[in-house]
Design an enzyme around this catalytic site. Structure first.
Site, PDB file in Angstrom:
ATOM      1  N   ASP A   1      41.826  42.169  37.376  1.00 19.31           N
ATOM      2  CA  ASP A   1      42.100  43.534  37.845  1.00 19.31           C
ATOM      3  C   ASP A   1      43.403  43.664  38.613  1.00 19.31           C
ATOM      4  O   ASP A   1      43.556  44.569  39.425  1.00 19.31           O
ATOM      5  CB  ASP A   1      40.939  44.017  38.713  1.00 19.31           C
ATOM      6  CG  ASP A   1      40.600  43.026  39.825  1.00 19.31           C
ATOM      7  OD1 ASP A   1      41.347  42.030  39.990  1.00 19.31           O
ATOM      8  OD2 ASP A   1      39.601  43.248  40.526  1.00 19.31           O
ATOM      9  N   GLY A   2      44.340  42.736  38.393  1.00 20.65           N
ATOM     10  CA  GLY A   2      45.599  42.814  39.124  1.00 20.65           C
ATOM     11  C   GLY A   2      45.498  42.138  40.478  1.00 20.65           C
ATOM     12  O   GLY A   2      44.535  41.435  40.770  1.00 20.65           O
TER      13      GLY A   2
ATOM     14  N   HIS B   1      26.256  31.435  42.520  1.00 17.86           N
ATOM     15  CA  HIS B   1      26.734  31.779  43.852  1.00 17.86           C
ATOM     16  C   HIS B   1      25.663  31.514  44.896  1.00 17.86           C
ATOM     17  O   HIS B   1      24.464  31.624  44.626  1.00 17.86           O
ATOM     18  CB  HIS B   1      27.156  33.251  43.910  1.00 17.86           C
ATOM     19  CG  HIS B   1      28.522  33.485  43.363  1.00 17.86           C
ATOM     20  ND1 HIS B   1      28.896  34.653  42.737  1.00 17.86           N
ATOM     21  CD2 HIS B   1      29.628  32.685  43.330  1.00 17.86           C
ATOM     22  CE1 HIS B   1      30.161  34.563  42.353  1.00 17.86           C
ATOM     23  NE2 HIS B   1      30.621  33.380  42.694  1.00 17.86           N
TER      24      HIS B   1
ATOM     25  N   ASP C   1      43.562  34.366  37.950  1.00 21.35           N
ATOM     26  CA  ASP C   1      44.334  35.602  37.786  1.00 21.35           C
ATOM     27  C   ASP C   1      45.802  35.350  38.130  1.00 21.35           C
ATOM     28  O   ASP C   1      46.139  35.103  39.295  1.00 21.35           O
ATOM     29  CB  ASP C   1      43.751  36.691  38.688  1.00 21.35           C
ATOM     30  CG  ASP C   1      44.394  38.055  38.436  1.00 21.35           C
ATOM     31  OD1 ASP C   1      45.331  38.124  37.618  1.00 21.35           O
ATOM     32  OD2 ASP C   1      43.957  39.037  39.063  1.00 21.35           O
TER      33      ASP C   1
ATOM     34  N   ASP D   1      36.375  19.704  27.717  1.00 23.25           N
ATOM     35  CA  ASP D   1      35.140  20.342  28.194  1.00 23.25           C
ATOM     36  C   ASP D   1      35.471  21.528  29.093  1.00 23.25           C
ATOM     37  O   ASP D   1      34.826  22.579  29.013  1.00 23.25           O
ATOM     38  CB  ASP D   1      34.291  19.324  28.967  1.00 23.25           C
ATOM     39  CG  ASP D   1      33.845  18.169  28.096  1.00 23.25           C
ATOM     40  OD1 ASP D   1      33.295  18.437  27.012  1.00 23.25           O
ATOM     41  OD2 ASP D   1      34.050  17.008  28.499  1.00 23.25           O
TER      42      ASP D   1
ATOM     43  N   GLU E   1      35.421  27.646  41.453  1.00 26.54           N
ATOM     44  CA  GLU E   1      35.206  27.965  40.034  1.00 26.54           C
ATOM     45  C   GLU E   1      34.665  26.764  39.264  1.00 26.54           C
ATOM     46  O   GLU E   1      33.842  26.917  38.358  1.00 26.54           O
ATOM     47  CB  GLU E   1      36.505  28.477  39.402  1.00 26.54           C
ATOM     48  CG  GLU E   1      37.064  29.756  40.020  1.00 26.54           C
ATOM     49  CD  GLU E   1      36.095  30.926  39.996  1.00 26.54           C
ATOM     50  OE1 GLU E   1      35.140  30.896  39.184  1.00 26.54           O
ATOM     51  OE2 GLU E   1      36.285  31.863  40.786  1.00 26.54           O
TER      52      GLU E   1
ATOM     53  N   ASP F   1      33.633  26.754  66.278  1.00 26.92           N
ATOM     54  CA  ASP F   1      32.866  25.530  66.521  1.00 26.92           C
ATOM     55  C   ASP F   1      32.139  25.564  67.857  1.00 26.92           C
ATOM     56  O   ASP F   1      31.043  25.021  67.990  1.00 26.92           O
ATOM     57  CB  ASP F   1      33.793  24.304  66.488  1.00 26.92           C
ATOM     58  CG  ASP F   1      34.399  24.082  65.112  1.00 26.92           C
ATOM     59  OD1 ASP F   1      33.767  24.490  64.122  1.00 26.92           O
ATOM     60  OD2 ASP F   1      35.492  23.505  65.027  1.00 26.92           O
TER      61      ASP F   1
END
Length: 513
Positions: A173-174, A226, A196, A155, A217, A426
């Site tokens: 993008d590197g 997001h 990446d 999955d 992710e 904190d």
């Protein structure tokens, strides 16, 4: 004469070069912004068409949308704070469009995953562990179960890739920039998660923590979008945190449980009230504030009080002073008028002496916070400038105590205004001109003039414990006498109230004589 002419031409050429450099830098920034907005905010302008007024208007609108998402001052201008966010490493999933909403989840609870290839940056076992723990972040709060397979189609197919890769419609993008991306539940690419390979992946060293990025992710692979909650795992930008202590925010939990539901409820066991111990090496504080010539440390239902230049430490129930205040306060500070403000969630109370002032609690939004701010992590008032700093996740606001308004140009990233203090605070307070920032069981002494950390210590250093004691140390709930470095902790309410009254009576008498 020829020499003078040559010098003149050299001067003209040299001096005219500077505006060109500045213009080039502005153009580069605008191109960066265009690429960022194309990728994450559906700008859909191709090529170099920035000079057109229509396109520039579209860009300004998208900058406003991006600024609102990240909690920046909404101007539509490409200011330094906006550029800083755009240059921060992040997830490659867009913030708007079809990905701006929570999507339907998998139609089953038992999911499989497969790691197609491994990064050479880490041992295979360390990668397996990071991936497994990243999935467990979500299975701990839902009925989901994940099983690893070594062959076939899973999955969630996991791979380390570079630049343009395979049939994937997204690209890397590197180094820096985009760290990873994932696809929402569904057939084909649904659930697939890519990292990446040009990044430096790590378990706990310098580089990007694979567990933190993977957990984020996998949220997308399960159907989450997001979040603009800066404390959430699903916040798009990478934030370096201690993975061992990483909790899901309530926003993350609400999102994932809206798709899959929560864990089956077990019969609740009655909880015994816990009492914090001053010499626990893992002691943390909910909030800290000065109060005239005292410092108060709040923890759960309790507080410690110490007097300046006096070694005695007093330990009390918060309710013994202010019965109407809740437990588990989240922030506190003393304002220039000798009043204490304490915060919990979206409310705050104002205290004068032993009295909570009438008409409280009030909403934190009456102080000027936007509606997206749901709680304050810490607060401290600079007695010299009469400015109060409020800390919310990785951001800080500055409040003018004289005008009772928020200062312009805020919020700013904490690390930008206080270099060296890179993640959430904190608790905070000011003592002898220094700021003291607490994070976990550590406290950072900070010189606000030179903007440097001058000392790192344990949070309970103020209690002068000779040696840390086990947090399971047993003691009487009604009375504890701990002798550590000459400190005596008193639990008798009547005695502490008597001392408090005498000190303040003498102080007030000396003031008016």
């Amino acid at each position: 004469m020829k020499r003078l002419l040559l010098l003149f031409l050299f001067f003209i050429t040299f001096s005219s070069a500077f505006p060109l450099v500045r213009m080039t830098e502005n153009e580069e920034n605008m191109q960066l912004a265009q690429a960022y907005l194309n990728q994450f905010y559906s700008l859909e302008i191709e090529g170099n068409h920035l000079v057109q007024s229509k396109n520039r208007s579209l860009i300004d609108d998208k900058i406003r949308e991006m600024q609102a998402f990240f909690g920046l001052t909404v101007t539509g201008k490409l200011d330094s704070n906006t550029l800083e966010i755009m240059k921060t490493p992040r997830c490659g999933v867009p913030d708007v469009g079809q990905y701006g909403y929570t999507l339907p989840g998998w139609r089953k609870y038992n999911l499989t995953y497969r790691i197609i290839n491994y990064t050479p940056d880490m041992a295979r076992a360390a990668v397996d562990e990071a991936i497994q723990e990243g999935l467990e972040v979500w299975s701990k709060v839902t009925p989901l179960k994940f099983t690893k397979i070594s062959k076939g189609i899973a999955d969630i197919m996991i791979a380390f890739r570079t630049r343009v890769h395979g049939r994937c419609p997204r690209y890397f993008d590197g180094p820096l920039g985009v760290l990873g991306h994932a696809f929402p539940p569904g057939p084909g690419l649904g659930g697939d998660t890519h990292f990446d390979e040009d990044e430096n992946w790590t378990k706990d060293g310098a580089g990007f923590n694979l567990f933190l990025v993977a957990a984020h992710e996998f949220g997308h692979a399960l159907g989450l979008s997001h979040s603009n909650d800066q404390t959430a795992l699903m916040f798009p930008n990478y934030v370096s945190l201690d993975p061992r202590k990483y909790p899901l925010s309530q926003d993350d939990i609400n999102g994932i449980q809206s798709i899959y539901g929560g864990l089956p409820k077990e019969p609740a066991k009655p909880k015994e009230p816990t009492i914090p111990h001053a010499c626990d090496p893992d002691l943390t504080f909910d909030a800290i504030t000065t109060f005239r010539r005292e410092v108060m440390f709040f923890k759960g239902r309790h507080l410690w009080r110490i007097y300046y230049d006096i070694t005695d430490v007093e330990f009390e129930l918060i309710a013994s002073f202010w019965p109407s205040l809740p437990a588990d306060l989240q922030a506190a500070y003393e304002n220039p008028r000798d009043k204490i403000l304490v915060f919990k969630d979206e409310n705050f109370w104002m205290i004068r002496g032993y009295a909570v002032l009438p008409d409280y609690p009030k909403s934190i939004h009456t102080l000027g916070f936007p509606g997206r701010v749901k709680k304050i992590d810490a607060a401290v008032c600079d007695k010299t400038t009469r400015k109060t700093y409020f800390f919310v996740g990785i951001w800080c606001w500055r409040f003018d105590e004289m005008t009772q308004t928020m200062d312009k140009g805020f919020p700013q990233r904490v690390v930008k205004h206080f270099p060296g203090i890179s993640i959430r605070v904190d608790a905070a307070f000011q003592y002898k001109g220094f700021f003291f920032f607490s994070r976990g069981s550590k406290q950072f002494e900070y010189d606000i003039k030179t903007k440097n950390i001058t000392r790192i210590m344990r949070t309970n250093t103020w209690f002068q414990c000779k040696e840390p004691k086990n947090s399971s140390f047993g003691f009487d709930i009604n009375k504890e006498k701990a002798h550590s470095g000459g400190i005596k902790i008193l639990y008798h309410k009547s005695l502490s109230l008597f001392i408090f009254g005498i000190v303040h009576l003498l102080k007030n008498t000396s003031i008016y004589q």
